[in-house]
Scaffold this motif. Structure first.
Motif, PDB file in Angstrom:
ATOM      1  N   ASP A 165       5.815   0.703   4.853  1.00 52.87           N
ATOM      2  CA  ASP A 165       6.833   0.848   3.813  1.00 52.87           C
ATOM      3  C   ASP A 165       6.180   0.644   2.455  1.00 52.87           C
ATOM      4  O   ASP A 165       5.587  -0.403   2.209  1.00 52.87           O
ATOM      5  N   LEU A 221       8.627  -1.942   0.081  1.00 53.05           N
ATOM      6  CA  LEU A 221       8.752  -3.390   0.363  1.00 53.05           C
ATOM      7  C   LEU A 221       7.668  -4.236  -0.313  1.00 53.05           C
ATOM      8  O   LEU A 221       8.056  -5.181  -1.031  1.00 53.05           O
ATOM      9  N   ALA A 252       5.211  -3.039   3.289  1.00 51.45           N
ATOM     10  CA  ALA A 252       4.885  -3.607   4.595  1.00 51.45           C
ATOM     11  C   ALA A 252       3.712  -2.828   5.196  1.00 51.45           C
ATOM     12  O   ALA A 252       3.628  -1.607   5.022  1.00 51.45           O
ATOM     13  N   ALA A 285       4.720  -8.377   6.121  1.00 52.85           N
ATOM     14  CA  ALA A 285       5.862  -7.941   5.307  1.00 52.85           C
ATOM     15  C   ALA A 285       6.362  -9.119   4.482  1.00 52.85           C
ATOM     16  O   ALA A 285       6.002 -10.278   4.762  1.00 52.85           O
ATOM     17  N   SER A 333      12.068  -9.887   5.980  1.00 53.41           N
ATOM     18  CA  SER A 333      12.111  -8.468   6.347  1.00 53.41           C
ATOM     19  C   SER A 333      12.641  -8.296   7.773  1.00 53.41           C
ATOM     20  O   SER A 333      12.567  -9.209   8.588  1.00 53.41           O
ATOM     21  N   ASP A 334      13.117  -7.111   8.040  1.00 47.35           N
ATOM     22  CA  ASP A 334      13.676  -6.774   9.350  1.00 47.35           C
ATOM     23  C   ASP A 334      12.528  -6.442  10.315  1.00 47.35           C
ATOM     24  O   ASP A 334      12.090  -5.293  10.414  1.00 47.35           O
TER      25      ASP A 334
END
Length: 322
Positions: free
Chosen positions: A44, A47, A49, A63, A67-68
């Motif tokens: 990502d 972010l 990530a 990350a 973060s998910d």
DNA sequence: TGCCAGGCGGGGT
DNA sequence: ACCCCGCATGGC
């Protein structure tokens, strides 16, 4: 600084799917993202990530806090092609005059994906340029914008600029050698920032012809660029990016007129059309057309050491500005 | 030193 | 549905 938020072992998944992580991580990669043993995979840009992935399958995701993690894990598997079955692609390739050797020796290769923005930039840099020039532009672009993120205990990872960062310093595009392609990249960046360009998920929900048309709505993005971006970002392969290189090679190998190549390519490759085109560039080391045609004539249809093609991009000094 | 390279859009017929 | 040109840059 990014901290480790998840650890996983991809070796079981890779073995089950017949995926060769070395081939997958090394092809069309830069030296600053792959060293022969471990890859930095950008998950990502916003972010941001990043995943560290070893060729033996050990992986760790870095990350920002909160973060998910499951979402990022899924994105990693997607981006390495571990959610994709290529049985029917390699079955077709095994019987093909261009890719039969590739199917035999490179069956474990998967195309790595990236986000839509970077896929478009990558494709634009290939327009009317040699393999070396195009990838040189990308390396220089990343170097000039100079974005990096620190992974806790693991040093710094270069990142491509975001659309916003490119819009903030547009002059760096020409300094990276993009020439007239700079205007197209800027129009893509504006479209991404303004919301005129759909997100990857929104685009993925469209029929592929419609997705191509949406991308072609940006001036400077034609059929080749749109289709390559759909393959790189969405893993949508139905529409082949036919450039003069593929056109000439396919006309020769399949015994058809150049103007009939696209129809013939789609007839032979069906839903794997774009993947087959990318695989051909790997097989022939993206050699300039005259050399690629000579390779075809002599049946040398596998990547060769020392040519500096996609399989060895990560070893090339001109592609390692960091 | 020109010429070409994994396109593209705009102009013609 | 074709054909043709110029386009900015880098490598040979």
């Amino acid at each position: 600084m990014l901290k480790p938020t998840a650890s996983l072992d991809l070796s079981g998944e890779a073995a089950a799917k017949g995926v060769d992580l070395f081939k997958t991580l090394s092809v069309y990669n830069f030296g600053f993202w792959f060293d022969g043993r471990e890859a930095k995979v950008v998950l990502d840009l916003e972010l941001p990530a990043v995943a560290l992935v070893s060729v033996d399958g050990a992986a760790r995701i870095y990350a920002p806090p909160g973060s998910d993690a499951p979402k990022l894990e899924e994105r990693l598997l997607y981006s390495l092609g571990l959610r994709e079955s290529l049985e029917s692609f390699y079955a077709a390739a095994a019987a093909d005059p261009l890719l039969s050797a590739f199917a035999r020796e490179w069956r474990g290769w998967r195309l790595r994906s990236c986000d839509l923005w970077w896929a478009l930039v990558t494709a634009i840099c290939q327009q009317n340029a040699s393999f070396r020039q195009g990838w040189g532009m990308l390396a220089k672009l990343i170097s000039l914008y100079g974005k990096e993120v620190k992974l806790e205990g693991r040093g710094w990872v270069p990142l491509p600029p975001t659309p916003r960062e490119v819009l903030k310093e547009p002059g760096k595009l020409k300094r990276a050698g993009l020439g007239y392609r700079s205007e197209t990249v800027l129009r893509v960046a504006e479209a991404a920032e303004s919301g005129a360009l759909p997100s990857r998920d929104a685009l993925a929900a469209e029929p592929v012809e419609r997705a191509e048309a949406i991308l072609r709505g940006v001036k400077g993005v034609g059929s080749y660029t749109a289709r390559l971006a759909l393959a790189l970002a969405l893993r949508r392969y139905e529409l082949p990016p036919i450039d003069r290189w593929v056109r000439a090679l396919a006309a020769r190998a399949y015994g058809v007129e150049e103007r009939a190549v696209e129809a013939e390519w789609r007839r032979r490759w069906g839903r794997w059309s774009a993947l087959a085109a990318v695989a051909l560039t790997v097989a022939l080391d993206a050699a300039p057309l005259s050399k690629a045609l000579a390779r075809l004539e002599s049946g040398r249809l596998l990547p060769e050491p020392g040519t500096g093609g996609p399989a060895e991009l990560w070893r090339q000094p001109w592609a390692q500005p960091f």
